[in-house]
Design a protein around this motif. Structure first.
Motif, PDB file in Angstrom:
ATOM      1  N   HIS A 129     -13.235  -7.008 -93.012  1.00 36.20           N
ATOM      2  CA  HIS A 129     -12.625  -5.649 -93.002  1.00 36.20           C
ATOM      3  C   HIS A 129     -12.712  -5.057 -91.530  1.00 36.20           C
ATOM      4  CE1 HIS A 129     -11.959  -1.497 -93.589  1.00 36.20           C
ATOM      5  NE2 HIS A 129     -13.190  -1.164 -92.997  1.00 36.20           N
ATOM      6  N   ALA A 130     -13.936  -5.322 -90.832  1.00 39.07           N
ATOM      7  CA  ALA A 130     -13.867  -4.783 -89.406  1.00 39.07           C
ATOM      8  C   ALA A 130     -13.139  -5.613 -88.458  1.00 39.07           C
ATOM      9  CB  ALA A 130     -15.460  -5.106 -88.891  1.00 39.07           C
ATOM     10  N   ALA A 131     -12.858  -6.699 -88.936  1.00 43.60           N
ATOM     11  CA  ALA A 131     -12.048  -7.507 -87.927  1.00 43.60           C
ATOM     12  C   ALA A 131     -10.283  -6.950 -88.247  1.00 43.60           C
ATOM     13  CB  ALA A 131     -11.939  -8.912 -88.169  1.00 43.60           C
ATOM     14  N   LEU A 132     -10.130  -6.721 -89.410  1.00 45.59           N
ATOM     15  CA  LEU A 132      -8.870  -6.489 -89.734  1.00 45.59           C
ATOM     16  C   LEU A 132      -8.323  -4.899 -89.098  1.00 45.59           C
ATOM     17  CD1 LEU A 132      -8.625  -7.437 -93.499  1.00 45.59           C
ATOM     18  CD2 LEU A 132      -6.984  -8.103 -91.525  1.00 45.59           C
ATOM     19  N   LEU A 133      -9.275  -4.323 -88.954  1.00 43.68           N
ATOM     20  CA  LEU A 133      -9.336  -2.849 -88.151  1.00 43.68           C
ATOM     21  C   LEU A 133      -8.691  -3.232 -86.820  1.00 43.68           C
ATOM     22  CD1 LEU A 133     -12.272  -0.888 -89.258  1.00 43.68           C
ATOM     23  CD2 LEU A 133     -10.047  -0.604 -90.381  1.00 43.68           C
ATOM     24  N   THR A 134      -9.247  -4.113 -86.167  1.00 44.13           N
ATOM     25  CA  THR A 134      -8.511  -4.666 -84.935  1.00 44.13           C
ATOM     26  C   THR A 134      -7.364  -5.335 -85.063  1.00 44.13           C
ATOM     27  OG1 THR A 134     -10.967  -4.510 -84.083  1.00 44.13           O
ATOM     28  CG2 THR A 134      -9.150  -5.734 -82.855  1.00 44.13           C
ATOM     29  N   CYS A 135      -7.129  -6.218 -85.765  1.00 38.51           N
ATOM     30  CA  CYS A 135      -6.332  -7.151 -85.808  1.00 38.51           C
ATOM     31  C   CYS A 135      -4.815  -6.840 -86.498  1.00 38.51           C
ATOM     32  CB  CYS A 135      -6.504  -8.615 -86.637  1.00 38.51           C
ATOM     33  SG  CYS A 135      -7.683  -9.631 -86.228  1.00 38.51           S
ATOM     34  N   PRO A 187      -3.373  -3.538 -86.400  1.00 34.57           N
ATOM     35  CA  PRO A 187      -2.438  -2.737 -85.446  1.00 34.57           C
ATOM     36  C   PRO A 187      -1.768  -3.441 -84.263  1.00 34.57           C
ATOM     37  CG  PRO A 187      -4.685  -1.572 -85.581  1.00 34.57           C
ATOM     38  CD  PRO A 187      -4.825  -3.001 -86.391  1.00 34.57           C
ATOM     39  N   ALA A 188      -2.355  -4.807 -84.125  1.00 36.38           N
ATOM     40  CA  ALA A 188      -1.908  -5.794 -83.214  1.00 36.38           C
ATOM     41  C   ALA A 188      -1.144  -6.766 -84.027  1.00 36.38           C
ATOM     42  CB  ALA A 188      -3.305  -6.708 -82.481  1.00 36.38           C
ATOM     43  N   GLY A 189      -0.625  -6.608 -85.186  1.00 42.96           N
ATOM     44  CA  GLY A 189       0.157  -7.416 -85.885  1.00 42.96           C
ATOM     45  C   GLY A 189      -0.283  -8.819 -86.327  1.00 42.96           C
ATOM     46  N   ARG A 190      -1.508  -8.934 -86.153  1.00 38.27           N
ATOM     47  CA  ARG A 190      -2.379 -10.220 -86.624  1.00 38.27           C
ATOM     48  C   ARG A 190      -2.867 -10.008 -88.360  1.00 38.27           C
ATOM     49  NH1 ARG A 190      -4.332  -9.533 -81.478  1.00 38.27           N
ATOM     50  NH2 ARG A 190      -6.576  -9.191 -82.380  1.00 38.27           N
ATOM     51  N   ARG A 191      -2.332 -10.338 -89.164  1.00 34.95           N
ATOM     52  CA  ARG A 191      -2.579 -10.023 -90.372  1.00 34.95           C
ATOM     53  C   ARG A 191      -3.019 -11.527 -91.460  1.00 34.95           C
ATOM     54  NH1 ARG A 191       2.842  -8.495 -89.731  1.00 34.95           N
ATOM     55  NH2 ARG A 191       4.213  -9.744 -91.185  1.00 34.95           N
ATOM     56  N   THR A 192      -2.835 -12.500 -90.812  1.00 32.88           N
ATOM     57  CA  THR A 192      -3.040 -13.806 -91.476  1.00 32.88           C
ATOM     58  C   THR A 192      -4.546 -14.005 -91.801  1.00 32.88           C
ATOM     59  OG1 THR A 192      -2.851 -15.463 -89.889  1.00 32.88           O
ATOM     60  CG2 THR A 192      -0.662 -14.458 -90.974  1.00 32.88           C
ATOM     61  N   VAL A 252      -7.548 -13.693 -88.633  1.00 28.20           N
ATOM     62  CA  VAL A 252      -8.773 -13.067 -88.889  1.00 28.20           C
ATOM     63  C   VAL A 252      -9.865 -14.108 -88.750  1.00 28.20           C
ATOM     64  CG1 VAL A 252     -10.363 -11.945 -90.491  1.00 28.20           C
ATOM     65  CG2 VAL A 252      -7.906 -11.218 -90.151  1.00 28.20           C
ATOM     66  N   ALA A 253      -9.678 -15.364 -89.006  1.00 27.39           N
ATOM     67  CA  ALA A 253     -10.597 -16.118 -88.958  1.00 27.39           C
ATOM     68  C   ALA A 253     -11.020 -16.571 -87.509  1.00 27.39           C
ATOM     69  CB  ALA A 253     -10.240 -17.660 -89.780  1.00 27.39           C
ATOM     70  N   LEU A 307       1.557  -0.124 -88.282  1.00 28.48           N
ATOM     71  CA  LEU A 307       0.229  -0.343 -87.944  1.00 28.48           C
ATOM     72  C   LEU A 307      -0.594  -1.052 -88.916  1.00 28.48           C
ATOM     73  CD1 LEU A 307      -0.280   3.209 -86.266  1.00 28.48           C
ATOM     74  CD2 LEU A 307      -0.358   0.832 -85.101  1.00 28.48           C
ATOM     75  N   ILE A 308      -0.294  -0.905 -90.139  1.00 29.54           N
ATOM     76  CA  ILE A 308      -1.064  -1.966 -91.216  1.00 29.54           C
ATOM     77  C   ILE A 308      -0.443  -3.217 -91.519  1.00 29.54           C
ATOM     78  CG2 ILE A 308      -1.994   0.216 -92.146  1.00 29.54           C
ATOM     79  CD1 ILE A 308      -0.473   0.524 -94.597  1.00 29.54           C
ATOM     80  N   GLY A 309       0.843  -3.595 -90.914  1.00 24.90           N
ATOM     81  CA  GLY A 309       1.047  -5.003 -90.945  1.00 24.90           C
ATOM     82  C   GLY A 309       2.533  -4.770 -92.115  1.00 24.90           C
ATOM     83  N   TYR A 310       3.137  -3.912 -92.097  1.00 26.98           N
ATOM     84  CA  TYR A 310       4.321  -4.118 -92.959  1.00 26.98           C
ATOM     85  C   TYR A 310       5.653  -4.051 -92.071  1.00 26.98           C
ATOM     86  CZ  TYR A 310       1.569  -3.848 -97.168  1.00 26.98           C
ATOM     87  OH  TYR A 310       0.633  -3.913 -98.468  1.00 26.98           O
ATOM     88  N   GLY A 311       6.417  -5.052 -92.370  1.00 18.28           N
ATOM     89  CA  GLY A 311       7.676  -4.922 -91.345  1.00 18.28           C
ATOM     90  C   GLY A 311       8.915  -4.101 -91.822  1.00 18.28           C
TER      91      GLY A 311
END
Length: 325
Positions: free
Chosen positions: A230-236, A238-243, A247-248, A298-302
Motif C-alpha cells: 500500500h505504501a509503495a502504491l501511494l508513491t507509484c 501518481p507516477a503512472g506505475r501500477r503493475t 511495485v515489486a 493520479l490513481i492509475g486510470y487512463g
C-alpha cells in the motif's frame, strides 16, 4: 509507514478545548470507539480528517493557536519529550525530526546553517490540513518558550494559506503574523542556541533514545507486506506505475515473491491495488479541488469512464456524491 498512533490524551485535550470527542469522530467519519482504544492506529487520511473535523467544530477563533497555547510537558509524547532532554533548540529539532514518524504523517526538514529552519513535508500524496500545518509550526514557538523559559519569537513563519483573521496568531506571536510561503518556521541563531532550562541529565536521554529506537524498529518490523505494498502504491500510482512488477521493483523484491508474501497474508496484489485506489479516490475527492479526470489519472486510470465504474463498484456513489457539500 502509513499508520500512526493516536496519543491517549486526545479525548482530554479535545474536551479542554470545548469539543465533544464523539462529535469530532462523527464529523470525521471515524469509529465511535477510536479514541477509547488503547494504542489506536489510523491512516494518514483519517488522521487528517480528525484534524479537519476538530477545526470545523471548534467554537473559538483559531484551533491551531489554542492547541499551541496548551502545550506543556504533561502532554508530550516520548518523541517530543526527548526534545526537552536536548542542549538547545537546534539539537531538539534534529532529535525530534528522527522520531516524528512515530506520531505524525509529516516529515521535518531541519537546517541550522543560518539560524534554525524547520520545514514541513508530507509523507503521503496529500497536503496536511491547514490547521495541522499552522499548529505544527506554532508548536515550535511554544516548545522553545517552554524549554528555555524565555518569550522567544520566531524570525518568521510561512504557510501556504495564511488565515484572513490573524488576531489570535498575533497575540500568540507577540505581534507577529503568518506570511505566505512553504510551511516553515525560522528562529534566529541566538534563539537556536539558547540553553534549555529543562535539559535533563544525559543518562535520561540515553534511556529515551533506546526506547525510541526500539519503537522505530518495532514499527518497521511489524509492517506487513500488505502495508508495504500500500505504501509503495501511494508513491507509484501518481507516477503512472501500477503493475505488480512496478511495485515489486520499488520494494526491492521480485513479482513472484511479492505475490507469494501477499497470499500468505490472505490477500493479493489486485486486492491491495483496488483498496489503495479507493482510499486515494475518497481522499482526493474529499480533500482536494482536483477534477475527476485528474484524480482518475493520479490513481492509475487512463479513462474517466473506468474510474467512474470502479468508484461506483467500491462505494455505490458517483464522484459528485463523495465530494463535500
Amino acid at each position: 509507514m502509513t499508520v500512526y498512533s493516536l496519543a491517549p490524551g486526545w479525548p482530554r485535550l479535545l474536551s479542554a478545548l470545548g469539543l465533544d470527542p464523539q462529535a469530532v469522530l462523527r464529523q470525521a467519519g471515524l469509529p465511535a470507539d477510536l479514541l477509547r482504544s488503547p494504542g489506536a492506529r489510523i491512516g494518514a487520511e483519517d488522521f487528517f480528517a480528525l484534524w479537519e473535523a476538530a477545526e470545523t467544530l471548534y467554537p473559538g477563533p483559531d484551533l491551531a493557536v489554542a492547541l499551541a497555547s496548551a502545550v506543556s510537558a504533561d502532554h508530550f509524547d516520548a518523541a517530543v519529550f526527548a526534545g526537552l532532554a536536548s542542549r538547545d533548540l537546534a539539537q531538539a529539532a534534529e532529535r525530534i525530526a528522527v522520531y516524528k514518524r512515530l506520531i505524525y504523517p509529516v516529515t521535518l526538514d531541519v537546517r541550522t546553517d543560518a539560524g534554525l529552519r524547520i520545514a514541513l513535508r508530507p509523507r503521503t500524496p496529500f497536503t496536511p490540513p491547514t490547521v495541522l500545518e499552522r499548529f505544527e509550526l506554532l508548536f515550535w514557538v511554544a516548545f522553545a518558550r517552554l524549554a528555555t523559559g524565555a518569550r522567544i519569537r520566531p524570525v518568521r513563519i510561512t504557510v501556504p494559506d495564511p488565515p484572513d483573521d490573524q488576531t489570535a496568531v498575533a497575540d500568540f506571536l507577540d505581534g507577529g503574523v503568518l506570511t505566505h510561503g512553504p510551511p516553515a518556521v525560522v528562529f534566529s541563531p541566538s534563539d537556536m542556541r539558547q540553553p534549555f532550562d529543562t535539559a535533563v541529565h544525559s543518562d535520561m536521554w540515553a534511556h529515551l533514545e533506546i526506547d525510541l529506537r526500539r519503537r522505530l524498529r518495532t514499527l518497521e518490523q511489524s509492517a506487513t507486506w500488505t502495508d508495504r505494498t500500500h505504501a509503495a502504491l501511494l508513491t507509484c500510482l501518481p507516477a503512472g506505475r501500477r503493475t505488480l512488477a512496478d511495485v515489486a521493483h520499488h520494494l526491492a523484491t521480485t513479482p513472484r515473491t511479492l505475490q507469494r508474501r501477499l497470499e500468505a497474508e490472505n490477500t493479493s496484489f489486485q486486492k491491495v491495488l483496488a483498496e489503495t485506489r479507493e482510499r486515494l479516490a475518497r481522499a482526493y475527492l474529499r480533500r482536494t479541488p482536483l477534477s475527476n479526470t485528474e484524480i482518475a489519472f493520479l490513481i492509475g486510470y487512463g479513462e474517466l469512464t473506468s474510474f467512474h465504474r470502479a468508484l461506483r463498484q467500491w462505494t455505490g456513489q458517483t464522484p459528485r456524491g463523495l465530494r463535500p457539500a
